[in-house]
Design a protein around this motif. Structure first.
Motif, short mmCIF file in Angstrom:
data_model
loop_
_atom_site.label_atom_id
_atom_site.label_comp_id
_atom_site.label_asym_id
_atom_site.label_seq_id
_atom_site.Cartn_x
_atom_site.Cartn_y
_atom_site.Cartn_z
N ILE A 145 0.79 -1.14 0.05
CA ILE A 145 -0.16 0.18 0.09
C ILE A 145 0.91 1.23 0.10
N TRP A 146 0.90 2.06 -1.04
CA TRP A 146 1.51 3.26 -1.16
C TRP A 146 0.76 4.38 -0.22
N SER A 147 1.31 4.92 0.58
CA SER A 147 0.78 5.87 1.42
C SER A 147 0.44 7.14 0.65
N PRO A 152 4.64 10.79 1.40
CA PRO A 152 4.59 9.51 1.00
C PRO A 152 5.68 8.64 1.37
N LEU A 153 7.02 9.40 1.51
CA LEU A 153 8.11 8.46 1.83
C LEU A 153 8.40 8.01 3.30
N PHE A 256 16.15 10.48 6.42
CA PHE A 256 15.97 11.83 7.16
C PHE A 256 14.74 12.28 6.65
N TYR A 257 13.74 12.44 7.66
CA TYR A 257 12.12 12.85 7.42
C TYR A 257 12.16 13.84 6.30
N ASN A 258 11.36 13.56 5.28
CA ASN A 258 10.78 14.82 4.22
C ASN A 258 11.97 15.28 3.55
N THR A 259 13.05 14.58 3.25
CA THR A 259 14.32 15.14 2.79
C THR A 259 14.44 14.19 1.40
#
Length: 287
Positions: A145-147, A152-153, A256-259
């Motif tokens: 399931i793709w968020s 989305p990462l 690293f979040y949202n990078t």
């Protein structure tokens, strides 16, 4: 005197035209009040262009109930039309239900087999891939399931199933190399070291893989390097691939979040289990 008469004449003409204009507007306003606005029916094709109809569709499947190839209000519907996941020449379909905050999926194969996916709190865009991962001649099923969240990462779900001929059904395959958080959420533990200038080193706990990431001086991510810590990074996508002539499950995590700084690795079948090989950093993330 003649000039005065001309000015008076112009004045009267303007007044007369103004009155007519006011009357005209009053008449039009009366007509507007009497207009009947047509009601938009379920079939809006006669009112909206193809582009306008596409713009009205949603990119989300949240709380949808039904077959995904019939989700006409969903932008990605076409992806699920006429699918043959097991390559037997028959159409396979995904059915989605929503019940008490749980999303429920099942894959209905054209040959009559049914694969029910465990209930999950998460939703998004599901996908089915099939291939023989363990070399027994029978394809395993990778369900992901793709968020559809803002990043989305950061999240994702995956299950691996194999078909058991003796009981005539699909059974979930445990993946011991990964952290199982339930709901199909799989993670990998990563330890981040103290930053060295503008660089943060990290180590993947399961195999000792080490690398580092450099940031700009004003990047807020550098603040996380003031102390060492361990974090379980979620696998946001998984796809079937090949490694050294063998089919594998290729996974990706964002470090690293949202990078967009992502790492990939393969899950390869070995002695009744799956182990991690072919780890790479950095990579271009799969969107």
């Amino acid at each position: 005197m003649k000039r005065l008469l001309i000015l008076i004449l112009v004045f009267f003409v303007a007044v007369i035209m103004g009155c007519n204009s006011v009357n005209d507007h009053a008449y039009i306003s009366e007509d507007v009040r009497n207009i009947t606005v047509p009601q938009i029916s379920e079939d809006s094709s006669s009112y909206f262009s193809e582009k306008e109809q596409e713009d009205l569709r949603s990119p989300f499947l949240f709380k949808y109930i039904g077959y995904l190839d019939e989700a006409y209000d969903y932008l990605g519907r076409e992806y699920y039309v006429d699918k043959d996941y097991d390559q037997d020449g028959l159409i396979d379909r995904i059915y989605q239900e929503y019940d008490q905050n749980n999303t429920i999926y099942r894959v209905e194969f054209g040959n009559g087999k049914i694969l029910k996916i465990p209930d999950t709190h998460d939703g998004g865009s599901p996908d089915v891939q099939m291939g023989d991962l363990n070399g027994d001649g029978i394809d395993e099923v990778l369900f992901t399931i793709w968020s559809d969240g803002t990043n989305p990462l950061a999240f994702g779900n995956m299950w691996l199933f194999e078909y058991k001929e003796d009981i005539d059904r699909y059974e979930e395959v445990p993946i011991n190399a990964l952290i199982d958080c339930g709901d199909g959420e799989r993670r990998l533990a990563v330890t981040y070291g103290l930053r060295q200038g503008n660089t943060i080193p990290f180590t993947v706990e399961c195999n000792g893989f080490q690398a580092e990431q450099r940031f700009e001086e004003d990047d807020p991510e550098l603040l996380s390097g003031d102390e060492a810590y361990t974090y379980d990074c979620a696998i946001y996508t998984a796809n079937l691939a090949e490694y050294q002539g063998q089919k594998v499950v290729r996974c990706e995590i964002e470090l690293f979040y949202n990078t967009g700084y992502c790492l990939s690795f393969d899950l390869i079948y070995d002695n009744d289990d799956y182990r991690i090989v072919n780890m790479k950093y950095p990579i271009n993330p799969t969107y």
